[in-house]
Write a protein that holds these residues in place. Structure first.
Motif, PDB file in Angstrom:
ATOM      1  N   ASN A  92       0.858  -1.180   0.000  1.00 25.62           N
ATOM      2  CA  ASN A  92       0.000   0.000   0.000  1.00 25.62           C
ATOM      3  C   ASN A  92       0.903   1.241   0.000  1.00 25.62           C
ATOM      4  OD1 ASN A  92      -1.718   2.097   0.777  1.00 25.62           O
ATOM      5  ND2 ASN A  92      -2.788   0.895   2.338  1.00 25.62           N
ATOM      6  N   ILE A  93       0.822   2.060  -1.053  1.00 25.50           N
ATOM      7  CA  ILE A  93       1.617   3.306  -1.059  1.00 25.50           C
ATOM      8  C   ILE A  93       0.699   4.522  -1.047  1.00 25.50           C
ATOM      9  CG2 ILE A  93       3.692   2.324  -2.144  1.00 25.50           C
ATOM     10  CD1 ILE A  93       2.716   3.787  -4.782  1.00 25.50           C
ATOM     11  N   SER A  94      -0.546   4.297  -0.597  1.00 22.74           N
ATOM     12  CA  SER A  94      -1.443   5.455  -0.430  1.00 22.74           C
ATOM     13  C   SER A  94      -0.976   6.202   0.819  1.00 22.74           C
ATOM     14  CB  SER A  94      -2.887   4.973  -0.271  1.00 22.74           C
ATOM     15  OG  SER A  94      -3.131   4.565   1.051  1.00 22.74           O
ATOM     16  N   PRO A  95      -1.399   7.472   0.974  1.00 24.72           N
ATOM     17  CA  PRO A  95      -0.902   8.242   2.127  1.00 24.72           C
ATOM     18  C   PRO A  95      -1.550   7.880   3.466  1.00 24.72           C
ATOM     19  CG  PRO A  95      -1.878   9.685   0.437  1.00 24.72           C
ATOM     20  CD  PRO A  95      -2.219   8.291   0.065  1.00 24.72           C
ATOM     21  N   ASP A  96      -2.082   6.647   3.599  1.00 25.13           N
ATOM     22  CA  ASP A  96      -2.621   6.220   4.897  1.00 25.13           C
ATOM     23  C   ASP A  96      -1.456   6.081   5.880  1.00 25.13           C
ATOM     24  OD1 ASP A  96      -4.701   5.170   6.669  1.00 25.13           O
ATOM     25  OD2 ASP A  96      -3.585   3.284   6.500  1.00 25.13           O
ATOM     26  N   LYS A  97      -1.644   6.630   7.079  1.00 26.27           N
ATOM     27  CA  LYS A  97      -0.517   6.671   8.022  1.00 26.27           C
ATOM     28  C   LYS A  97      -0.218   5.305   8.645  1.00 26.27           C
ATOM     29  CE  LYS A  97      -0.645  11.581   9.226  1.00 26.27           C
ATOM     30  NZ  LYS A  97       0.518  11.942   8.398  1.00 26.27           N
ATOM     31  N   GLU A  98      -1.243   4.461   8.789  1.00 31.03           N
ATOM     32  CA  GLU A  98      -1.017   3.160   9.429  1.00 31.03           C
ATOM     33  C   GLU A  98      -0.563   2.090   8.452  1.00 31.03           C
ATOM     34  OE1 GLU A  98      -4.201   1.643  11.984  1.00 31.03           O
ATOM     35  OE2 GLU A  98      -4.663   3.771  12.350  1.00 31.03           O
ATOM     36  N   THR A  99      -1.284   1.949   7.334  1.00 29.36           N
ATOM     37  CA  THR A  99      -0.996   0.835   6.428  1.00 29.36           C
ATOM     38  C   THR A  99      -0.344   1.277   5.120  1.00 29.36           C
ATOM     39  OG1 THR A  99      -3.202   1.003   5.444  1.00 29.36           O
ATOM     40  CG2 THR A  99      -2.959  -0.465   7.338  1.00 29.36           C
ATOM     41  N   GLY A 100      -0.249   2.574   4.900  1.00 27.49           N
ATOM     42  CA  GLY A 100       0.376   3.082   3.678  1.00 27.49           C
ATOM     43  C   GLY A 100       1.697   3.753   3.978  1.00 27.49           C
ATOM     44  N   ILE A 101       2.042   4.798   3.212  1.00 31.22           N
ATOM     45  CA  ILE A 101       3.318   5.475   3.453  1.00 31.22           C
ATOM     46  C   ILE A 101       3.098   6.935   3.868  1.00 31.22           C
ATOM     47  CG2 ILE A 101       4.599   3.918   1.922  1.00 31.22           C
ATOM     48  CD1 ILE A 101       4.668   6.191  -0.182  1.00 31.22           C
ATOM     49  N   GLY A 102       1.953   7.139   4.541  1.00 29.51           N
ATOM     50  CA  GLY A 102       1.613   8.499   4.965  1.00 29.51           C
ATOM     51  C   GLY A 102       2.588   9.105   5.959  1.00 29.51           C
ATOM     52  N   ASN A 103       3.355   8.246   6.637  1.00 33.03           N
ATOM     53  CA  ASN A 103       4.314   8.775   7.608  1.00 33.03           C
ATOM     54  C   ASN A 103       5.698   9.006   7.015  1.00 33.03           C
ATOM     55  OD1 ASN A 103       2.792   9.120   9.956  1.00 33.03           O
ATOM     56  ND2 ASN A 103       2.841   6.908  10.376  1.00 33.03           N
ATOM     57  N   TRP A 104       5.852   8.639   5.748  1.00 36.12           N
ATOM     58  CA  TRP A 104       7.175   8.803   5.144  1.00 36.12           C
ATOM     59  C   TRP A 104       7.442  10.276   4.848  1.00 36.12           C
ATOM     60  CZ3 TRP A 104       8.903   4.613   1.092  1.00 36.12           C
ATOM     61  CH2 TRP A 104       8.708   3.333   1.641  1.00 36.12           C
ATOM     62  N   THR A 105       8.673  10.687   5.117  1.00 38.74           N
ATOM     63  CA  THR A 105       9.080  12.034   4.737  1.00 38.74           C
ATOM     64  C   THR A 105       9.557  11.979   3.288  1.00 38.74           C
ATOM     65  OG1 THR A 105      11.341  11.613   5.386  1.00 38.74           O
ATOM     66  CG2 THR A 105       9.879  12.514   7.092  1.00 38.74           C
ATOM     67  N   THR A 106       9.828  13.141   2.723  1.00 39.32           N
ATOM     68  CA  THR A 106      10.318  13.164   1.337  1.00 39.32           C
ATOM     69  C   THR A 106      11.629  12.384   1.219  1.00 39.32           C
ATOM     70  OG1 THR A 106       9.211  15.246   0.926  1.00 39.32           O
ATOM     71  CG2 THR A 106      11.002  14.675  -0.560  1.00 39.32           C
ATOM     72  N   ILE A 107      12.505  12.533   2.190  1.00 38.38           N
ATOM     73  CA  ILE A 107      13.799  11.833   2.088  1.00 38.38           C
ATOM     74  C   ILE A 107      13.599  10.321   2.254  1.00 38.38           C
ATOM     75  CG2 ILE A 107      14.555  12.055   4.517  1.00 38.38           C
ATOM     76  CD1 ILE A 107      16.761  12.391   1.363  1.00 38.38           C
ATOM     77  N   ASP A 108      12.616   9.907   3.056  1.00 39.30           N
ATOM     78  CA  ASP A 108      12.300   8.471   3.160  1.00 39.30           C
ATOM     79  C   ASP A 108      11.917   7.933   1.788  1.00 39.30           C
ATOM     80  OD1 ASP A 108      12.686   8.367   5.903  1.00 39.30           O
ATOM     81  OD2 ASP A 108      10.554   8.667   6.388  1.00 39.30           O
ATOM     82  N   PHE A 109      11.064   8.702   1.113  1.00 41.51           N
ATOM     83  CA  PHE A 109      10.589   8.288  -0.203  1.00 41.51           C
ATOM     84  C   PHE A 109      11.754   8.243  -1.206  1.00 41.51           C
ATOM     85  CE2 PHE A 109       8.861   9.463  -4.428  1.00 41.51           C
ATOM     86  CZ  PHE A 109       8.059   8.353  -4.635  1.00 41.51           C
ATOM     87  N   VAL A 110      12.580   9.268  -1.164  1.00 38.59           N
ATOM     88  CA  VAL A 110      13.735   9.328  -2.076  1.00 38.59           C
ATOM     89  C   VAL A 110      14.650   8.128  -1.835  1.00 38.59           C
ATOM     90  CG1 VAL A 110      15.862  10.618  -2.547  1.00 38.59           C
ATOM     91  CG2 VAL A 110      13.665  11.808  -2.486  1.00 38.59           C
ATOM     92  N   ASN A 111      14.846   7.768  -0.580  1.00 34.64           N
ATOM     93  CA  ASN A 111      15.736   6.637  -0.290  1.00 34.64           C
ATOM     94  C   ASN A 111      15.133   5.297  -0.718  1.00 34.64           C
ATOM     95  OD1 ASN A 111      18.186   7.702   0.664  1.00 34.64           O
ATOM     96  ND2 ASN A 111      17.183   8.303   2.589  1.00 34.64           N
ATOM     97  N   ALA A 112      13.816   5.192  -0.690  1.00 31.93           N
ATOM     98  CA  ALA A 112      13.180   3.974  -1.213  1.00 31.93           C
ATOM     99  C   ALA A 112      13.399   3.888  -2.720  1.00 31.93           C
ATOM    100  CB  ALA A 112      11.681   3.976  -0.893  1.00 31.93           C
TER     101      ALA A 112
END
Lengths: 340, 117
Positions: A92-112
């Motif tokens: 799940n890469i929707s911005p849901d904070k629990e089951t998606g990537i809603g808690n990721w920061t921009t740098i988290d996303f860039v590193n993925a």
């Protein structure tokens, strides 16, 4: 006897230390690496289309292996990819904070995207094509993150991957990452035209064309000498065509032919392209005509290569299976399994 | 039938791509050739020839499972090719548009009803 045991123990410890060192979490980009850039959501959406993100992450219509999705904006995952390594359940890469990537920061996303690591350093599996996405520019990634953030947050817990040993040891991926991931952005060739560089960027970065059109070694890494020269299908039957400008490939296609295929799905003979390329082509149809032309120019500039999966070999298998079909075999006869 | 549609589409496509100079008469003729084929398509898959009954068939089970949809799609090709044929007389740009509309029907039908790796 005791000495032998001690030696064995020492060896085991040494092996464990080497494994530990080789699979240590990689160096990731610090937040300070990000350039000052105001996110451009429209460009983020464009990159999303070029990258085909929805094709894996959008919720499938019914079954998990259903190729179709209801829409391209509900990115709650749940699709399953059946591969020789086991079954991957697309997250799940929707911005849901629990089951998606809603808690990721921009740098988290860039590193993925650039290093294939989730926040807190755990390795991601290369079924997620960061081997290509790592070439994307920081700016495009920042824009893409902003676009993802603008989509609906959907709660959906996706089951863990079901992989066989040793592929289920996430840490072991460190070896793969050492070989194939460095997070370096695409560097334009100063001697090539702006068009060729744009095409190269789209093909090798967001478009991740090489991931399906190249054959892989036993580790699952792309074999550089056969890049774009075709491959067995990643999910089983059939093969992916050679797209280099050779006799085996598409040497007799013009740049316009390639651009036209990306726009319409028609080959120069006006056949219609196959199923797994169809959604990719539909994405390409949404890019600008200039970008399709740039992609075509770059594809045309690739080194010509013979088929990585020899046609004769495929034909032999067809013949064998064809014989079985005559004696009343099932309808799979024309789709021989490609040896893994 | 593929022997009729393929070459005719290719001829039209060459004119649309600008590889061959536009010839209204030849374009209309090619589209009319295609126009005669859908009526034959719908007779090609009678009951008893279901998926697997004929070796090397690329027909998807969907043809028999939803025959009305198959018929509808085949008829779309009839309409679209007729439009392309008459558009040829209106000039190159009109033909190009109608031709693209027609090839999108080809794509729709192939994706729904033809098995291809």
């Amino acid at each position: 006897m005791r000495r032998a045991l001690l030696a064995l123990l020492a060896l085991a410890v040494a092996g464990a230390v080497v494994f530990y060192l080789l699979t240590m979490p990689p160096a990731t980009e610090p937040a300070s690496a990000l350039p000052v850039h105001t996110p451009d959501i429209a460009n983020g959406k464009y990159m999303f289309t070029a990258g085909g993100c929805a094709e894996c992450h959008a919720v499938p219509v019914k079954k998990c292996d259903d190729l179709k999705a209801n829409d391209k904006v509900t990115l709650a995952g749940g699709r399953c990819l059946k591969t020789p390594y086991g079954i991957f359940h697309v997250p799940n890469i929707s911005p849901d904070k629990e089951t998606g990537i809603g808690n990721w920061t921009t740098i988290d996303f860039v590193n993925a995207m650039k290093h294939g690591v989730a926040p807190y350093g755990s390795y991601l599996y290369p079924a997620f094509p960061f081997g290509s996405y790592q070439r994307m520019s920081f700016e495009d990634l920042i824009d893409l993150k902003a676009y993802l953030d603008s989509l609906p947050a959907v709660k959906n817990e996706v089951p863990p991957h079901e992989l066989g040993f040793p592929f289920n040891i996430r840490r072991g991926l460190g070896l793969w990452h050492k070989l194939y991931v460095n997070g370096e952005s695409f560097v334009p060739d100063p001697h090539a035209s702006a068009e060729l560089n744009r095409g190269a960027y789209l093909v090798t970065g967001p478009g991740h064309c090489t991931e399906c059109h190249s054959s892989r070694n036993l580790l699952g890494g792309i074999v550089k000498d056969t890049e774009f020269a075709g491959a067995p299908k990643p999910e089983g039957k059939g093969s992916v065509p050679n797209i280099t400008p050779s006799d085996d490939g598409i040497g007799d296609w013009s740049e316009d032919d390639i651009a036209y295929l990306l726009e319409t799905g028609n080959t120069p003979d006006f056949d219609v392209i196959g199923e797994s390329m169809a959604p990719v082509q539909e994405n390409m149809a949404q890019l600008t005509a200039a970008d399709r032309k740039a992609i075509a120019a770059y594809i045309k500039s690739l080194p010509p290569r013979p088929d990585a999966v020899p046609k004769s070999k495929q034909k032999d298998e067809d013949d064998e299976e064809g014989g079985a079909a005559k004696s009343g075999s099932d309808s799979d006869a024309k789709h021989p399994d490609v040896p893994q | 039938m593929k022997d009729i549609v393929g070459p005719a589409a290719k001829l039209g496509g060459k004119m649309v791509k600008g590889v061959k100079s536009f010839d209204a008469e030849a374009a209309a003729e090619a589209m009319n050739d295609i126009n005669g084929v859908p009526d034959k398509y719908v007779k090609l898959f009678p009951k008893g020839t279901e998926h697997g009954a004929i070796a090397d068939s690329e027909a998807k089970p969907a043809i028999w499972e939803d025959f009305p949809k198959f018929e509808t799609t085949a008829n779309k090709l009839k309409d679209a090719s007729a439009k392309a044929a008459s558009a040829a007389a209106e000039g190159e740009a009109a033909f190009a548009t109608a031709f693209k509309d027609m090839t999108s029907v080809c794509k729709e039908c192939h994706e729904s009803f033809r098995e291809k790796e």
